[in-house]
Design a protein around this motif. Structure first.
Motif, PDB file in Angstrom:
ATOM      1  N   LEU A  54       0.838  -1.205   0.000  1.00  0.00           N
ATOM      2  CA  LEU A  54       0.000   0.000   0.000  1.00  0.00           C
ATOM      3  C   LEU A  54       0.868   1.249   0.000  1.00  0.00           C
ATOM      4  O   LEU A  54       1.718   1.415   0.877  1.00  0.00           O
ATOM      5  CB  LEU A  54      -0.841   0.046   1.284  1.00  0.00           C
ATOM      6  CG  LEU A  54      -2.219  -0.583   1.233  1.00  0.00           C
ATOM      7  CD1 LEU A  54      -2.232  -1.874   1.980  1.00  0.00           C
ATOM      8  CD2 LEU A  54      -3.222   0.386   1.799  1.00  0.00           C
TER       9      LEU A  54
ATOM     10  N   CYS B 134      -2.237  -2.629   9.649  1.00  0.00           N
ATOM     11  CA  CYS B 134      -2.585  -1.543   8.719  1.00  0.00           C
ATOM     12  C   CYS B 134      -3.991  -1.058   9.019  1.00  0.00           C
ATOM     13  O   CYS B 134      -4.884  -1.860   9.315  1.00  0.00           O
ATOM     14  CB  CYS B 134      -2.493  -2.027   7.275  1.00  0.00           C
ATOM     15  SG  CYS B 134      -3.142  -0.831   6.089  1.00  0.00           S
ATOM     16  N   VAL B 135      -4.208   0.223   8.886  1.00  0.00           N
ATOM     17  CA  VAL B 135      -5.512   0.820   9.204  1.00  0.00           C
ATOM     18  C   VAL B 135      -6.618   0.314   8.275  1.00  0.00           C
ATOM     19  O   VAL B 135      -7.799   0.360   8.623  1.00  0.00           O
ATOM     20  CB  VAL B 135      -5.406   2.370   9.180  1.00  0.00           C
ATOM     21  CG1 VAL B 135      -5.279   2.889   7.746  1.00  0.00           C
ATOM     22  CG2 VAL B 135      -6.571   3.022   9.898  1.00  0.00           C
TER      23      VAL B 135
ATOM     24  N   TRP C 155       0.793   3.185   8.658  1.00  0.00           N
ATOM     25  CA  TRP C 155       1.125   4.356   7.825  1.00  0.00           C
ATOM     26  C   TRP C 155       2.236   5.186   8.453  1.00  0.00           C
ATOM     27  O   TRP C 155       2.877   5.985   7.762  1.00  0.00           O
ATOM     28  CB  TRP C 155      -0.115   5.192   7.499  1.00  0.00           C
ATOM     29  CG  TRP C 155      -0.569   6.162   8.550  1.00  0.00           C
ATOM     30  CD1 TRP C 155      -0.016   7.390   8.821  1.00  0.00           C
ATOM     31  CD2 TRP C 155      -1.680   6.027   9.434  1.00  0.00           C
ATOM     32  NE1 TRP C 155      -0.711   8.006   9.834  1.00  0.00           N
ATOM     33  CE2 TRP C 155      -1.746   7.195  10.222  1.00  0.00           C
ATOM     34  CE3 TRP C 155      -2.643   5.025   9.641  1.00  0.00           C
ATOM     35  CZ2 TRP C 155      -2.721   7.389  11.207  1.00  0.00           C
ATOM     36  CZ3 TRP C 155      -3.608   5.222  10.615  1.00  0.00           C
ATOM     37  CH2 TRP C 155      -3.636   6.378  11.383  1.00  0.00           C
TER      38      TRP C 155
HETATM   39 MO    MO Z   1      -2.099   1.834   5.604  1.00  0.00          MO
END
Ligand code: MO
Ligand code: MTE
Length: 195
Positions: free
Chosen positions: A27, A74-75, A156
């Motif tokens: 990502l 990861c969000v 992130w």
């Molecule tokens: Mo992310």
């Protein structure tokens, strides 16, 4: 008589709203900046510190090596368990550069991506400047030749293609934080968004 030592069950390692993946999703915004080492690559640490540094790639790879096995979150809701990384401990780096009046750090990556965090996130035991993943050189899509790894925060904050750490007095939002993502990003408190 004996004490049966158990590993934490996997279900206790998955933060709220997350599910596990076996693959390693990719990502990022923008393009992968390069697949081979750029001749002019360097890594700099600057700002409110007593000892600013600049390392070429070979100098960086001669710094003391640490390794860590950790889960990442990861969000977008994937969690990957037991990832193994090698690189330079950010705690070691803090000892070297000696922050001086700084409260926060801005990670600067190729192409202008940034992530902000308090210095304590670099003091954390598992945080590192990572260049190997699962026994192999970090792949271009995962941040070659260097990425930040802040595994106790949503992923992130772990800037790929890292080029510098800037120590600042006061907090400035990074790339995703300016889009409304949480400043603190603790997966266990499910701090996804700022609102
Ligand atoms: Mo992310
Ligand atoms: N330079 C850079 N680093 C970045 C990003 C990005 O867009 N650019 N995306 C972040 C996000 S949102 C995530 S989830 C992880 C993804 O890392 P991966 O592709 O290695 O899984 O990288 C983080 N680091």
């Amino acid at each position: 008589m004996g004490i049966l030592k158990r590993r934490k069950p996997d279900s206790d390692r998955i933060p709220p709203g997350q599910h596990t993946v076996k693959d390693f999703p990719v990502l990022h915004v923008g393009d992968i900046p390069y697949t081979e080492m750029p001749a002019d690559w360097d890594f700099r640490v600057y700002g409110r510190i007593a000892v600013p540094v600049r390392w070429t790639h070979s100098e960086f790879r001669n710094l003391p090596v640490s390794s860590v096995t950790t889960d990442i979150h990861c969000v977008t809701s994937w969690t990957k368990l037991d990832t193994t990384w090698e690189g330079v401990s950010t705690r070691w780096l803090l000892d070297l550069v000696q922050p001086n009046g700084a409260t926060h750090v801005v990670a600067h990556a190729e192409g202008g991506y940034t992530a902000n965090m308090p210095i304590e996130d670099l003091q954390a035991e598992r945080s590192m400047l990572a260049y190997r993943f699962d026994g192999e050189e970090l792949a271009p899509e995962h941040g070659f030749p260097l990425r930040l790894l802040i595994p106790h925060k949503y992923f992130w904050k772990s800037a790929k293609w890292l080029r510098a750490l800037e120590f600042v007095d006061g907090d400035e939002p990074g790339y995703w934080e300016r889009f409304g993502y949480s400043n603190t990003a603790d997966p266990w408190k499910e701090e996804r968004y700022a609102f």
